[in-house]
Design a protein around this motif. Structure first.
Motif, PDB file in Angstrom:
ATOM      1  N   THR A 131       0.862  -1.185   0.000  1.00  0.00           N
ATOM      2  CA  THR A 131       0.000   0.000   0.000  1.00  0.00           C
ATOM      3  C   THR A 131       0.900   1.237   0.000  1.00  0.00           C
ATOM      4  O   THR A 131       1.867   1.300   0.771  1.00  0.00           O
ATOM      5  CB  THR A 131      -0.933   0.014   1.229  1.00  0.00           C
ATOM      6  N   HIS A 132       0.580   2.182  -0.883  1.00  0.00           N
ATOM      7  CA  HIS A 132       1.345   3.428  -0.984  1.00  0.00           C
ATOM      8  C   HIS A 132       0.628   4.533  -0.211  1.00  0.00           C
ATOM      9  O   HIS A 132      -0.602   4.624  -0.283  1.00  0.00           O
ATOM     10  CB  HIS A 132       1.437   3.880  -2.442  1.00  0.00           C
ATOM     11  N   PHE A 133       1.415   5.366   0.450  1.00  0.00           N
ATOM     12  CA  PHE A 133       0.860   6.512   1.189  1.00  0.00           C
ATOM     13  C   PHE A 133       1.576   7.782   0.765  1.00  0.00           C
ATOM     14  O   PHE A 133       2.758   7.749   0.399  1.00  0.00           O
ATOM     15  CB  PHE A 133       1.050   6.313   2.697  1.00  0.00           C
ATOM     16  N   SER A 134       0.861   8.892   0.848  1.00  0.00           N
ATOM     17  CA  SER A 134       1.455  10.167   0.469  1.00  0.00           C
ATOM     18  C   SER A 134       0.863  11.271   1.348  1.00  0.00           C
ATOM     19  O   SER A 134      -0.307  11.197   1.738  1.00  0.00           O
ATOM     20  CB  SER A 134       1.151  10.422  -1.019  1.00  0.00           C
ATOM     21  N   SER A 135       1.660  12.282   1.649  1.00  0.00           N
ATOM     22  CA  SER A 135       1.254  13.314   2.607  1.00  0.00           C
ATOM     23  C   SER A 135       0.446  14.432   1.947  1.00  0.00           C
ATOM     24  O   SER A 135       0.882  15.026   0.957  1.00  0.00           O
ATOM     25  CB  SER A 135       2.506  13.903   3.254  1.00  0.00           C
ATOM     26  N   ALA A 136      -0.712  14.741   2.525  1.00  0.00           N
ATOM     27  CA  ALA A 136      -1.522  15.857   2.021  1.00  0.00           C
ATOM     28  C   ALA A 136      -0.995  17.208   2.520  1.00  0.00           C
ATOM     29  O   ALA A 136      -1.344  18.254   1.971  1.00  0.00           O
ATOM     30  CB  ALA A 136      -2.982  15.678   2.427  1.00  0.00           C
ATOM     31  N   TYR A 137      -0.150  17.186   3.558  1.00  0.00           N
ATOM     32  CA  TYR A 137       0.543  18.419   3.974  1.00  0.00           C
ATOM     33  C   TYR A 137       1.549  18.802   2.887  1.00  0.00           C
ATOM     34  O   TYR A 137       1.650  19.965   2.495  1.00  0.00           O
ATOM     35  CB  TYR A 137       1.322  18.217   5.278  1.00  0.00           C
ATOM     36  N   ALA A 138       2.286  17.775   2.408  1.00  0.00           N
ATOM     37  CA  ALA A 138       3.295  18.040   1.368  1.00  0.00           C
ATOM     38  C   ALA A 138       2.613  18.506   0.081  1.00  0.00           C
ATOM     39  O   ALA A 138       3.141  19.363  -0.627  1.00  0.00           O
ATOM     40  CB  ALA A 138       4.120  16.781   1.105  1.00  0.00           C
ATOM     41  N   ALA A 139       1.429  17.929  -0.205  1.00  0.00           N
ATOM     42  CA  ALA A 139       0.711  18.346  -1.415  1.00  0.00           C
ATOM     43  C   ALA A 139       0.412  19.842  -1.337  1.00  0.00           C
ATOM     44  O   ALA A 139       0.586  20.583  -2.317  1.00  0.00           O
ATOM     45  CB  ALA A 139      -0.580  17.551  -1.563  1.00  0.00           C
ATOM     46  N   TYR A 140      -0.009  20.304  -0.164  1.00  0.00           N
ATOM     47  CA  TYR A 140      -0.277  21.744  -0.011  1.00  0.00           C
ATOM     48  C   TYR A 140       1.025  22.545  -0.099  1.00  0.00           C
ATOM     49  O   TYR A 140       1.110  23.527  -0.839  1.00  0.00           O
ATOM     50  CB  TYR A 140      -0.971  22.034   1.324  1.00  0.00           C
ATOM     51  N   ASP A 141       2.036  22.095   0.633  1.00  0.00           N
ATOM     52  CA  ASP A 141       3.298  22.857   0.672  1.00  0.00           C
ATOM     53  C   ASP A 141       3.869  23.059  -0.721  1.00  0.00           C
ATOM     54  O   ASP A 141       4.450  24.100  -1.008  1.00  0.00           O
ATOM     55  CB  ASP A 141       4.342  22.120   1.529  1.00  0.00           C
ATOM     56  N   GLU A 142       3.736  22.043  -1.579  1.00  0.00           N
ATOM     57  CA  GLU A 142       4.362  22.106  -2.907  1.00  0.00           C
ATOM     58  C   GLU A 142       3.476  22.767  -3.962  1.00  0.00           C
ATOM     59  O   GLU A 142       3.901  22.916  -5.104  1.00  0.00           O
ATOM     60  CB  GLU A 142       4.753  20.692  -3.369  1.00  0.00           C
ATOM     61  N   LEU A 143       2.250  23.135  -3.621  1.00  0.00           N
ATOM     62  CA  LEU A 143       1.417  23.830  -4.611  1.00  0.00           C
ATOM     63  C   LEU A 143       2.072  25.164  -4.955  1.00  0.00           C
ATOM     64  O   LEU A 143       2.511  25.882  -4.057  1.00  0.00           O
ATOM     65  CB  LEU A 143       0.033  24.156  -4.031  1.00  0.00           C
ATOM     66  N   ILE A 185      -8.655  23.511   0.857  1.00  0.00           N
ATOM     67  CA  ILE A 185      -7.497  23.814   1.707  1.00  0.00           C
ATOM     68  C   ILE A 185      -8.003  23.883   3.137  1.00  0.00           C
ATOM     69  O   ILE A 185      -8.961  24.605   3.422  1.00  0.00           O
ATOM     70  CB  ILE A 185      -6.800  25.102   1.248  1.00  0.00           C
ATOM     71  N   ARG A 186      -7.415  23.066   3.980  1.00  0.00           N
ATOM     72  CA  ARG A 186      -7.963  22.906   5.333  1.00  0.00           C
ATOM     73  C   ARG A 186      -6.852  22.954   6.368  1.00  0.00           C
ATOM     74  O   ARG A 186      -5.687  22.752   6.049  1.00  0.00           O
ATOM     75  CB  ARG A 186      -8.642  21.544   5.480  1.00  0.00           C
ATOM     76  N   THR A 187      -7.280  23.118   7.594  1.00  0.00           N
ATOM     77  CA  THR A 187      -6.362  23.017   8.725  1.00  0.00           C
ATOM     78  C   THR A 187      -6.697  21.728   9.466  1.00  0.00           C
ATOM     79  O   THR A 187      -7.858  21.494   9.800  1.00  0.00           O
ATOM     80  CB  THR A 187      -6.555  24.224   9.664  1.00  0.00           C
ATOM     81  N   HIS A 188      -5.696  20.909   9.685  1.00  0.00           N
ATOM     82  CA  HIS A 188      -5.933  19.649  10.412  1.00  0.00           C
ATOM     83  C   HIS A 188      -6.399  19.986  11.833  1.00  0.00           C
ATOM     84  O   HIS A 188      -5.763  20.787  12.519  1.00  0.00           O
ATOM     85  CB  HIS A 188      -4.631  18.844  10.448  1.00  0.00           C
ATOM     86  N   PRO A 189      -7.504  19.374  12.294  1.00  0.00           N
ATOM     87  CA  PRO A 189      -8.057  19.775  13.591  1.00  0.00           C
ATOM     88  C   PRO A 189      -7.163  19.456  14.781  1.00  0.00           C
ATOM     89  O   PRO A 189      -7.306  20.066  15.840  1.00  0.00           O
ATOM     90  CB  PRO A 189      -9.369  18.981  13.683  1.00  0.00           C
ATOM     91  N   GLU A 190      -6.241  18.523  14.639  1.00  0.00           N
ATOM     92  CA  GLU A 190      -5.405  18.178  15.791  1.00  0.00           C
ATOM     93  C   GLU A 190      -3.973  18.697  15.673  1.00  0.00           C
ATOM     94  O   GLU A 190      -3.377  19.070  16.675  1.00  0.00           O
ATOM     95  CB  GLU A 190      -5.397  16.657  16.005  1.00  0.00           C
ATOM     96  N   THR A 191      -3.420  18.716  14.466  1.00  0.00           N
ATOM     97  CA  THR A 191      -2.024  19.167  14.347  1.00  0.00           C
ATOM     98  C   THR A 191      -1.936  20.657  14.014  1.00  0.00           C
ATOM     99  O   THR A 191      -0.872  21.255  14.165  1.00  0.00           O
ATOM    100  CB  THR A 191      -1.273  18.400  13.230  1.00  0.00           C
ATOM    101  N   GLY A 192      -3.034  21.224  13.493  1.00  0.00           N
ATOM    102  CA  GLY A 192      -3.009  22.636  13.107  1.00  0.00           C
ATOM    103  C   GLY A 192      -2.270  22.899  11.803  1.00  0.00           C
ATOM    104  O   GLY A 192      -2.107  24.051  11.398  1.00  0.00           O
ATOM    105  N   ARG A 193      -1.813  21.839  11.133  1.00  0.00           N
ATOM    106  CA  ARG A 193      -1.068  22.037   9.889  1.00  0.00           C
ATOM    107  C   ARG A 193      -2.023  22.188   8.698  1.00  0.00           C
ATOM    108  O   ARG A 193      -3.118  21.633   8.693  1.00  0.00           O
ATOM    109  CB  ARG A 193      -0.111  20.851   9.649  1.00  0.00           C
ATOM    110  N   THR A 194      -1.583  22.925   7.676  1.00  0.00           N
ATOM    111  CA  THR A 194      -2.407  23.168   6.491  1.00  0.00           C
ATOM    112  C   THR A 194      -2.186  22.037   5.487  1.00  0.00           C
ATOM    113  O   THR A 194      -1.066  21.539   5.320  1.00  0.00           O
ATOM    114  CB  THR A 194      -2.016  24.516   5.850  1.00  0.00           C
ATOM    115  N   LEU A 195      -3.253  21.640   4.818  1.00  0.00           N
ATOM    116  CA  LEU A 195      -3.169  20.514   3.887  1.00  0.00           C
ATOM    117  C   LEU A 195      -4.097  20.728   2.705  1.00  0.00           C
ATOM    118  O   LEU A 195      -5.009  21.551   2.748  1.00  0.00           O
ATOM    119  CB  LEU A 195      -3.554  19.228   4.625  1.00  0.00           C
TER     120      LEU A 195
END
Ligand SMILES: O=C(O)CCC(=O)C(=O)O
Ligand SMILES: [Fe+2]
Length: 276
Positions: A131-143, A185-195
């Motif tokens: 199973t492959h996984f990828s970060s939605a934080y990184a997807a936002y950061d690299e936009l 574009i959202r803010t993670h409810p627990e980490t506060g990071r943008t994704l």
């Protein structure tokens, strides 16, 4: 208990039995999960009730809409990889390669998407089936900046099966469900990071744009969804319990194992506990 990072995302946990774990140990697992998007606890021996009890420590369990693949004694659990051959002996690819169409996040077709998905590996093929996984934080950061600006405040509409309407695992009455809308574009409810909350297999359109503009923007976003340095590829072992955070990661089944071999998992979808 030992927690090992596996890359920019992903962590592996050994030396713990999830059946007999105090709140402090569970807190360590939960913290690692928030920090690393996906965690695997190795070497577990679980019955149905053990798997449910451990899963409920993360939130409430929500039965998957695909009724035909639910566990016969336990509708909260979906069984992946069984009944993949039809009566005439041909391979049913919807079951064999479930989750393998492309990177996605589970439950975006639901008004309250799944917080997490957890799988327990019962049988693993001799080769393939990762199973492959990828970060939605990184997807936002690299936009690129112009896309961040265009997507800021925008909502997408999502539906099971998406634009291609790949929904053969659903019952007829469930295919008519209405699309739902989610901020992209959202803010993670627990980490506060943008994704970037996105699912190329389930998004229908981006609100406020005409069809051509919406399709073009979706195509453009596809290119940024997965950022290779922020991916983790899980090679399954029997007894693995893997949980991923659907709020900040995408995943995809490789779907490339010998079809005649078994690849079987129990699976639960987990939602936030309702606020009381
Ligand atoms: O079987 C897998 O590797 C993942 C399948 C999937 O996408 C899911 O269970 O949500
Ligand atoms: Fe999935």
């Amino acid at each position: 208990m030992e927690i090992r990072r596996l890359g920019l995302i992903g962590a592996e946990i050994v030396g713990v039995d999830v059946k007999n774990m105090d709140d402090a140990a569970f807190g360590e697992i939960y913290k690692a999960w928030l920090a690393h998007n996906v965690v695997c606890v190795r070497d577990q021996a679980l019955g149905l009730d053990d798997f449910l009890a451990y899963s409920r420590r993360f939130g409430s369990i929500s039965p998957h809409p695909s009724k035909s693949t639910r566990h016969p004694e336990c509708p909260e659990i979906t069984v992946l990889g069984i009944n993949k051959f039809r009566a005439d002996g041909t391979l049913d690819r919807d079951i064999y390669a479930r989750g393998g169409e492309g990177f996605h996040t589970d439950g975006s077709y639901d008004e309250v998407p799944f917080k997490a998905t957890q799988l327990y590996a019962l049988a693993i093929p001799s080769t393939g089936g990762d199973t492959h996984f990828s970060s939605a934080y990184a997807a936002y950061d690299e936009l690129p900046q112009h896309l961040k600006q265009r997507l800021d405040g925008k909502y997408g509409t999502f539906k099971y099966g998406g634009r291609k309407q790949r929904n053969r695992l659903l019952d007829e009455e469930d295919r008519k469900a209405k699309p739902v809308r989610h901020a992209l574009i959202r803010t993670h409810p627990e980490t506060g990071r943008t994704l970037l909350y996105y699912d190329q297999g389930k998004i229908l359109s981006i609100e406020g744009l005409d069809d051509a503009e919406s399709d073009a923007l979706i195509e453009e976003m596809n290119a940024y969804m997965t950022q290779p340095p922020c991916q983790y590829r899980h090679k399954w072992r029997k007894g693995d319990v893997v949980i991923w955070d659907n709020r900040c990661s995408y995943h995809k089944a490789a779907g490339d194992y010998p079809p005649e071999e078994d690849r079987i998992h129990w699976r639960v979808s987990i939602k936030e506990n309702a606020l009381s």
